[in-house]
Write an enzyme that holds these catalytic residues in place. Structure first.
Site, PDB file in Angstrom:
ATOM      1  N   ASP A  49       2.129  79.228  74.169  1.00  0.00           N
ATOM      2  CA  ASP A  49       1.475  78.910  75.905  1.00  0.00           C
ATOM      3  C   ASP A  49       0.779  77.467  75.997  1.00  0.00           C
ATOM      4  O   ASP A  49      -0.312  77.687  75.121  1.00  0.00           O
ATOM      5  CB  ASP A  49       1.015  79.657  76.290  1.00  0.00           C
ATOM      6  CG  ASP A  49       2.290  80.598  77.186  1.00  0.00           C
ATOM      7  OD1 ASP A  49       3.186  80.496  76.788  1.00  0.00           O
ATOM      8  OD2 ASP A  49       2.234  81.525  78.076  1.00  0.00           O
ATOM      9  N   ASP A  50       1.060  76.579  77.138  1.00  0.00           N
ATOM     10  CA  ASP A  50      -0.639  75.689  77.061  1.00  0.00           C
ATOM     11  C   ASP A  50      -0.252  74.587  76.569  1.00  0.00           C
ATOM     12  O   ASP A  50      -0.869  73.797  76.280  1.00  0.00           O
ATOM     13  CB  ASP A  50      -1.681  76.492  77.290  1.00  0.00           C
ATOM     14  CG  ASP A  50      -1.552  76.954  78.654  1.00  0.00           C
ATOM     15  OD1 ASP A  50      -0.997  77.720  79.202  1.00  0.00           O
ATOM     16  OD2 ASP A  50      -2.806  78.061  78.495  1.00  0.00           O
ATOM     17  N   HIS A  99       6.510  75.127  81.319  1.00  0.00           N
ATOM     18  CA  HIS A  99       5.097  76.160  81.638  1.00  0.00           C
ATOM     19  C   HIS A  99       4.744  75.735  83.258  1.00  0.00           C
ATOM     20  O   HIS A  99       3.005  75.687  82.861  1.00  0.00           O
ATOM     21  CB  HIS A  99       4.320  76.368  80.503  1.00  0.00           C
ATOM     22  CG  HIS A  99       3.601  77.221  81.194  1.00  0.00           C
ATOM     23  ND1 HIS A  99       3.726  78.402  80.924  1.00  0.00           N
ATOM     24  CD2 HIS A  99       1.877  77.741  80.409  1.00  0.00           C
ATOM     25  CE1 HIS A  99       2.354  79.591  81.033  1.00  0.00           C
ATOM     26  NE2 HIS A  99       1.719  78.630  80.752  1.00  0.00           N
ATOM     27  N   HIS A 103      -0.167  74.012  85.812  1.00  0.00           N
ATOM     28  CA  HIS A 103      -0.752  75.227  85.832  1.00  0.00           C
ATOM     29  C   HIS A 103      -1.152  75.670  86.545  1.00  0.00           C
ATOM     30  O   HIS A 103      -1.376  77.523  86.527  1.00  0.00           O
ATOM     31  CB  HIS A 103      -1.219  75.293  84.024  1.00  0.00           C
ATOM     32  CG  HIS A 103      -1.817  76.781  84.102  1.00  0.00           C
ATOM     33  ND1 HIS A 103      -2.454  78.398  84.316  1.00  0.00           N
ATOM     34  CD2 HIS A 103      -1.566  77.591  82.137  1.00  0.00           C
ATOM     35  CE1 HIS A 103      -2.032  79.086  83.056  1.00  0.00           C
ATOM     36  NE2 HIS A 103      -1.366  78.379  82.568  1.00  0.00           N
ATOM     37  N   TYR A 143       0.588  82.425  83.660  1.00  0.00           N
ATOM     38  CA  TYR A 143      -0.888  83.991  83.879  1.00  0.00           C
ATOM     39  C   TYR A 143       0.438  84.787  84.020  1.00  0.00           C
ATOM     40  O   TYR A 143       0.286  86.117  84.522  1.00  0.00           O
ATOM     41  CB  TYR A 143      -1.299  84.184  85.927  1.00  0.00           C
ATOM     42  CG  TYR A 143      -2.358  82.666  86.081  1.00  0.00           C
ATOM     43  CD1 TYR A 143      -3.214  83.018  85.051  1.00  0.00           C
ATOM     44  CD2 TYR A 143      -1.901  82.089  86.954  1.00  0.00           C
ATOM     45  CE1 TYR A 143      -4.310  81.601  85.358  1.00  0.00           C
ATOM     46  CE2 TYR A 143      -2.416  81.180  87.071  1.00  0.00           C
ATOM     47  CZ  TYR A 143      -3.655  80.873  86.473  1.00  0.00           C
ATOM     48  OH  TYR A 143      -4.476  79.916  86.355  1.00  0.00           O
ATOM     49  N   HIS A 206      -1.602  80.725  71.999  1.00  0.00           N
ATOM     50  CA  HIS A 206      -1.893  80.006  72.581  1.00  0.00           C
ATOM     51  C   HIS A 206      -1.881  79.312  71.929  1.00  0.00           C
ATOM     52  O   HIS A 206      -2.663  79.506  71.053  1.00  0.00           O
ATOM     53  CB  HIS A 206      -2.726  80.059  74.316  1.00  0.00           C
ATOM     54  CG  HIS A 206      -2.643  81.185  74.870  1.00  0.00           C
ATOM     55  ND1 HIS A 206      -2.385  82.212  74.865  1.00  0.00           N
ATOM     56  CD2 HIS A 206      -2.163  80.572  75.990  1.00  0.00           C
ATOM     57  CE1 HIS A 206      -2.078  83.117  76.054  1.00  0.00           C
ATOM     58  NE2 HIS A 206      -2.550  81.580  76.824  1.00  0.00           N
TER      59      HIS A 206
END
Length: 240
Positions: A49-50, A99, A103, A143, A206
């Site tokens: 993620d991210d 995603h 965010h 989250y 991540h």
């Protein structure tokens, strides 16, 4: 008799074409509903993620060395900084999940409608960057979908269904986001601890710019699962 033979040949060809279709879908990754299938196949779905960030490039190098495909849940704000890394990710056959663009830092103040808009903005950016028309309907909630930050969760779920979006969380958390850059040993221990007695593992990691130890521990993570009889698969970007 000739007509019967022709019909039989056509039917065989149709079955063959259907099988090819199924095979292509399988190569493109698992469907969300099949990820946690109740069988004895030991599979790890590496998910990041991210990103994309410079750390993503290092992760892609490692995955290339091991000939493993993963699933990357990307952010629009990071794509704008690193479009070339997203392109590489796609060209090397990894799955791309949405995603959101931003965010949703203020997710408590978000509505289901604004959530969808943020996802759509990111999808447009993904396709614009890749110069393709991907129907990226695989998403991951910032989250996670179980976060208490999302008020009226039922409304979000209804909105996702309405827009044909498929969300997936994880069942093993590397805890690499618990602080800025937790140690390799900490990450590895958390993964081993949570993976016990699981045959299907969706592993949360991540690839944001601060996660240097996520990169450095990745070969050890891969070796651990290979030595314990697991294979690695990806989740399809386009879900049916």
């Amino acid at each position: 008799m000739k007509i019967f033979k022709i019909k039989k040949t056509i039917n065989i060809l149709l079955i063959f074409l259907i099988l090819i279709n199924i095979s292509v879908k399988a190569i493109d990754g698992y469907r969300v509903q099949d990820v946690y299938a109740n069988d004895n196949n030991k599979i790890v779905f590496l998910t990041f993620d991210d990103g994309p960030s410079k750390n993503t490039s290092a992760i892609l190098d490692i995955l290339k060395d091991y000939k493993i495909k993963a699933t990357f849940f990307v952010l629009g704000v990071e794509i704008e900084k690193n479009p070339d890394i997203l392109i590489r990710m796609y060209k090397e056959g990894h799955s791309i999940g949405n995603h959101t663009y931003s965010h949703l830092t203020n997710v408590n103040q978000c509505t289901p409608e604004n959530f969808i808009k943020d996802l759509e903005k990111n999808k447009e950016l993904i396709n614009e960057t890749l110069k393709v028309d991907l129907n990226v309907n695989l998403i991951r909630f910032p989250y996670g979908s179980t976060s208490k930050k999302y008020i009226n969760k039922k409304l979000y779920v209804e909105k996702l269904r309405e827009c044909n979006l498929k969300a997936i969380d994880w069942n093993v958390d590397s805890k690499d986001s618990i602080e800025r850059n937790p140690s390799k040993n900490f990450i590895m221990n958390k993964i081993i601890e949570q993976s016990k007695n699981k045959t299907r593992i969706v592993l949360l990691m991540h690839d944001s710019v601060s996660k240097k130890n996520t990169v450095s521990v990745l070969p050890e993570v891969i070796e651990y699962f290979l030595n314990n009889g697991y294979s690695f698969e990806k989740i399809a970007s386009e879900q049916d």
